[in-house]
Design an enzyme around this catalytic site. Structure first.
Site, PDB file in Angstrom:
ATOM      1  N   SER A   1      27.516  19.224 -20.211  1.00  0.00           N
ATOM      2  CA  SER A   1      26.256  18.476 -20.106  1.00  0.00           C
ATOM      3  C   SER A   1      26.235  17.205 -20.954  1.00  0.00           C
ATOM      4  O   SER A   1      25.775  16.161 -20.461  1.00  0.00           O
ATOM      5  CB  SER A   1      25.072  19.378 -20.472  1.00  0.00           C
ATOM      6  OG  SER A   1      24.946  20.378 -19.507  1.00  0.00           O
TER       7      SER A   1
ATOM      8  N   THR B   1      20.837  26.874 -21.321  1.00  0.00           N
ATOM      9  CA  THR B   1      21.730  27.691 -20.510  1.00  0.00           C
ATOM     10  C   THR B   1      21.766  29.112 -21.072  1.00  0.00           C
ATOM     11  O   THR B   1      20.984  29.459 -21.958  1.00  0.00           O
ATOM     12  CB  THR B   1      23.113  26.986 -20.367  1.00  0.00           C
ATOM     13  OG1 THR B   1      23.920  27.749 -19.508  1.00  0.00           O
ATOM     14  CG2 THR B   1      23.820  26.813 -21.702  1.00  0.00           C
TER      15      THR B   1
ATOM     16  N   LYS C   1      17.526  31.143 -20.949  1.00  0.00           N
ATOM     17  CA  LYS C   1      16.665  30.541 -19.920  1.00  0.00           C
ATOM     18  C   LYS C   1      15.285  31.203 -19.855  1.00  0.00           C
ATOM     19  O   LYS C   1      14.280  30.549 -19.613  1.00  0.00           O
ATOM     20  CB  LYS C   1      17.356  30.610 -18.561  1.00  0.00           C
ATOM     21  CG  LYS C   1      18.540  29.651 -18.443  1.00  0.00           C
ATOM     22  CD  LYS C   1      19.143  29.709 -17.061  1.00  0.00           C
ATOM     23  CE  LYS C   1      20.185  28.620 -16.869  1.00  0.00           C
ATOM     24  NZ  LYS C   1      20.697  28.574 -15.498  1.00  0.00           N
TER      25      LYS C   1
ATOM     26  N   ASP D   1      18.350  24.029 -11.036  1.00  0.00           N
ATOM     27  CA  ASP D   1      19.556  24.558 -10.371  1.00  0.00           C
ATOM     28  C   ASP D   1      19.417  24.526  -8.844  1.00  0.00           C
ATOM     29  O   ASP D   1      20.366  24.205  -8.130  1.00  0.00           O
ATOM     30  CB  ASP D   1      19.830  26.001 -10.819  1.00  0.00           C
ATOM     31  CG  ASP D   1      20.416  26.062 -12.220  1.00  0.00           C
ATOM     32  OD1 ASP D   1      20.974  25.048 -12.679  1.00  0.00           O
ATOM     33  OD2 ASP D   1      20.314  27.127 -12.855  1.00  0.00           O
TER      34      ASP D   1
ATOM     35  N   ALA E   1      21.803  38.096  -6.845  1.00  0.00           N
ATOM     36  CA  ALA E   1      20.349  38.078  -7.056  1.00  0.00           C
ATOM     37  C   ALA E   1      20.037  37.912  -8.540  1.00  0.00           C
ATOM     38  O   ALA E   1      19.003  38.377  -9.015  1.00  0.00           O
ATOM     39  CB  ALA E   1      19.739  39.366  -6.504  1.00  0.00           C
TER      40      ALA E   1
ATOM     41  N   GLY F   1      19.998  35.206 -12.105  1.00  0.00           N
ATOM     42  CA  GLY F   1      19.198  34.034 -12.454  1.00  0.00           C
ATOM     43  C   GLY F   1      19.453  32.840 -11.553  1.00  0.00           C
ATOM     44  O   GLY F   1      18.519  32.139 -11.174  1.00  0.00           O
ATOM     45  N   ALA F   2      20.722  32.613 -11.189  1.00  0.00           N
ATOM     46  CA  ALA F   2      21.049  31.443 -10.365  1.00  0.00           C
ATOM     47  C   ALA F   2      20.439  31.585  -8.967  1.00  0.00           C
ATOM     48  O   ALA F   2      19.891  30.624  -8.415  1.00  0.00           O
ATOM     49  CB  ALA F   2      22.560  31.277 -10.271  1.00  0.00           C
TER      50      ALA F   2
HETATM   51  P1  NDP Z   1      23.468  36.542 -13.744  1.00  0.00           P
HETATM   52  O1  NDP Z   1      24.214  37.284 -14.788  1.00  0.00           O
HETATM   53  O2  NDP Z   1      21.994  36.390 -13.873  1.00  0.00           O
HETATM   54  O3  NDP Z   1      23.724  37.257 -12.320  1.00  0.00           O
HETATM   55  C1  NDP Z   1      25.023  37.646 -11.955  1.00  0.00           C
HETATM   56  C2  NDP Z   1      25.054  38.018 -10.471  1.00  0.00           C
HETATM   57  O4  NDP Z   1      26.409  38.384 -10.158  1.00  0.00           O
HETATM   58  C3  NDP Z   1      24.182  39.209 -10.112  1.00  0.00           C
HETATM   59  O5  NDP Z   1      23.785  39.092  -8.778  1.00  0.00           O
HETATM   60  C4  NDP Z   1      25.170  40.374 -10.283  1.00  0.00           C
HETATM   61  O6  NDP Z   1      24.848  41.511  -9.506  1.00  0.00           O
HETATM   62  C5  NDP Z   1      26.453  39.758  -9.731  1.00  0.00           C
HETATM   63  N1  NDP Z   1      27.634  40.397 -10.283  1.00  0.00           N
HETATM   64  C6  NDP Z   1      28.117  40.296 -11.547  1.00  0.00           C
HETATM   65  N2  NDP Z   1      29.226  41.043 -11.684  1.00  0.00           N
HETATM   66  C7  NDP Z   1      29.441  41.651 -10.485  1.00  0.00           C
HETATM   67  C8  NDP Z   1      30.418  42.561 -10.002  1.00  0.00           C
HETATM   68  N3  NDP Z   1      31.410  42.997 -10.778  1.00  0.00           N
HETATM   69  N4  NDP Z   1      30.322  42.977  -8.721  1.00  0.00           N
HETATM   70  C9  NDP Z   1      29.335  42.514  -7.921  1.00  0.00           C
HETATM   71  N5  NDP Z   1      28.369  41.664  -8.316  1.00  0.00           N
HETATM   72  C10 NDP Z   1      28.419  41.239  -9.595  1.00  0.00           C
HETATM   73  O7  NDP Z   1      24.188  35.137 -13.625  1.00  0.00           O
HETATM   74  P2  NDP Z   1      23.593  33.817 -12.931  1.00  0.00           P
HETATM   75  O8  NDP Z   1      22.873  34.239 -11.706  1.00  0.00           O
HETATM   76  O9  NDP Z   1      22.882  33.005 -13.933  1.00  0.00           O
HETATM   77  O10 NDP Z   1      24.918  33.012 -12.547  1.00  0.00           O
HETATM   78  C11 NDP Z   1      25.777  33.451 -11.511  1.00  0.00           C
HETATM   79  C12 NDP Z   1      26.951  32.506 -11.427  1.00  0.00           C
HETATM   80  O11 NDP Z   1      26.525  31.242 -10.976  1.00  0.00           O
HETATM   81  C13 NDP Z   1      27.622  32.294 -12.790  1.00  0.00           C
HETATM   82  O12 NDP Z   1      29.017  32.469 -12.641  1.00  0.00           O
HETATM   83  C14 NDP Z   1      27.318  30.877 -13.145  1.00  0.00           C
HETATM   84  O13 NDP Z   1      28.416  30.267 -13.804  1.00  0.00           O
HETATM   85  C15 NDP Z   1      27.101  30.226 -11.780  1.00  0.00           C
HETATM   86  N6  NDP Z   1      26.151  29.122 -11.892  1.00  0.00           N
HETATM   87  C16 NDP Z   1      26.597  27.880 -11.564  1.00  0.00           C
HETATM   88  C17 NDP Z   1      25.766  26.805 -11.660  1.00  0.00           C
HETATM   89  C18 NDP Z   1      26.284  25.455 -11.302  1.00  0.00           C
HETATM   90  O14 NDP Z   1      25.625  24.473 -11.636  1.00  0.00           O
HETATM   91  N7  NDP Z   1      27.410  25.352 -10.629  1.00  0.00           N
HETATM   92  C19 NDP Z   1      24.374  26.937 -12.129  1.00  0.00           C
HETATM   93  C20 NDP Z   1      23.983  28.300 -12.411  1.00  0.00           C
HETATM   94  C21 NDP Z   1      24.873  29.334 -12.310  1.00  0.00           C
HETATM   95  P3  NDP Z   1      23.870  42.688 -10.102  1.00  0.00           P
HETATM   96  O15 NDP Z   1      22.474  42.202  -9.886  1.00  0.00           O
HETATM   97  O16 NDP Z   1      24.217  43.854  -9.296  1.00  0.00           O
HETATM   98  O17 NDP Z   1      24.213  42.822 -11.560  1.00  0.00           O
END
Ligand code: NDP
Length: 282
Positions: free
Chosen positions: A25, A71, A75, A111, A136, A138-139
């Site tokens: 950033s 971040t 958040k 985002d 599902a 945060g993103a």
């Molecule tokens: P969260 O930790 O809030 O959510 C993670 C998500 O991934 C949930 O849906 C979770 O499922 C799933 N998940 C994690 N591990 C596994 C697994 N082993 N098997 C199946 N599903 C899994 O993270 P965020 O939503 O904040 O971010 C998600 C990704 O998006 C991150 O990698 C982040 O880097 C990327 N991102 C990129 C951005 C960009 O600008 N390019 C901006 C924001 C995020 P469950 O609900 O079942 O736990």
């Protein structure tokens, strides 16, 4: 008008997170500021879970501190700290941008705008399209409102934990959004797939059937790496021509934050090109 006038004090910004050393950033916002001949002071601040709110208060005690990016894992704390919240922040209970107001601080989540702007930049329209949103967290929560604004026909949500997928459906509160099981995914025909899980970071792909790629949907992975993520590789190997990673989303969400702070829209292209080159160098 250039904001670098010597009579105008340098505006202060920061990104709070933990870890934070990897954050791009500061570089992105310095490049944006240069486009407008502005001088900004944008720092990384390592947030401490027990004192994050005090850290925010200390940063904003300086009247030149006009805003901040937030971040992981702060958040939600940032959303709760703000005195005013956008609808997206209320829905996602998460904020990635704080803006100083005449009175108090406004929380926004950019985002979703970053994702949509990058989809459109890559000629991926959602108008009338069937979208599979995988994840599902945060993103995904932060993106759902912006995705719906693009008027898709339907958004199917598949997530490892069905409970979190259902929670996102109720947050969206829209007939065009429903949760699907792994089995139901097999029978879906979709035009666009968005991977909003963190799976690519660990070299894994979501547990969905290859049949979902049969229509050769456009594919977007929110994760980005120096090479194609495993999800992008898989999509391409199954014939998907448009398979894009999340670097453009990162720059797009930053551009939206910059607009919220300064009221001007930076050009994302040169910044994206520079970051892509830097990533390739490793
Ligand atoms: P969260 O930790 O809030 O959510 C993670 C998500 O991934 C949930 O849906 C979770 O499922 C799933 N998940 C994690 N591990 C596994 C697994 N082993 N098997 C199946 N599903 C899994 O993270 P965020 O939503 O904040 O971010 C998600 C990704 O998006 C991150 O990698 C982040 O880097 C990327 N991102 C990129 C951005 C960009 O600008 N390019 C901006 C924001 C995020 P469950 O609900 O079942 O736990």
């Amino acid at each position: 008008m250039p904001v670098s006038d010597k009579f105008i004090s340098t505006k202060k910004l920061a990104v709070f997170g933990n870890p934070i050393a990897q954050s791009k950033s500061p570089l992105i916002h310095q490049m944006f500021a240069k486009q407008f001949n502005m001088t900004i002071n944008y720092e990384r601040i390592l947030g401490e879970p027990s004192t994050f709110v005090e850290q925010l208060a200390t940063f904003f005690a300086d009247p030149d501190s006009v805003g901040a990016n937030i971040t992981m894992p702060f958040k939600e704390d940032a959303a709760n700290w703000a005195t005013e919240k956008s609808t997206g922040v209320i829905q996602a209970n998460a904020a990635n941008t704080l803006i100083r107001q005449a009175q108090g601080f406004r929380a926004e989540t950019t985002d979703g705008e970053g994702l949509v702007s990058d989809l459109l930049r890559n000629d991926i329209s959602l108008l009338g399209k069937r979208v599979l949103l995988i994840g599902a967290g945060g993103a995904a929560r932060g993106a759902i409102e912006a995705l719906l604004c693009q008027q898709p026909a339907h958004i199917y949500i598949y997530n490892r934990s069905a409970e979190n997928a259902e929670r996102l459906v109720s947050i969206a509160d829209d007939d065009r959004v429903s949760a699907v099981s792994e089995n139901a995914c097999e029978k879906l025909a979709v035009d666009v797939i968005i991977n909003a899980t963190s799976l690519s970071l660990s070299g894994n792909v979501p547990a969905i059937s290859d049949s979902i790629f049969a229509n050769k949907p456009a594919v977007y992975d929110m994760v980005y790496q120096d090479v194609d993520t495993c999800f992008i590789k898989k999509a391409k190997s199954l014939g998907c021509v448009k398979a894009i990673d999340g670097l453009g989303m990162l720059v797009g969400q930053a551009a939206e934050s910059f607009y919220l702070w300064f009221g001007v829209r930076p050009d994302v292209e040169p910044v994206l090109e520079y970051l892509r080159q830097q990533l390739a160098k490793g």
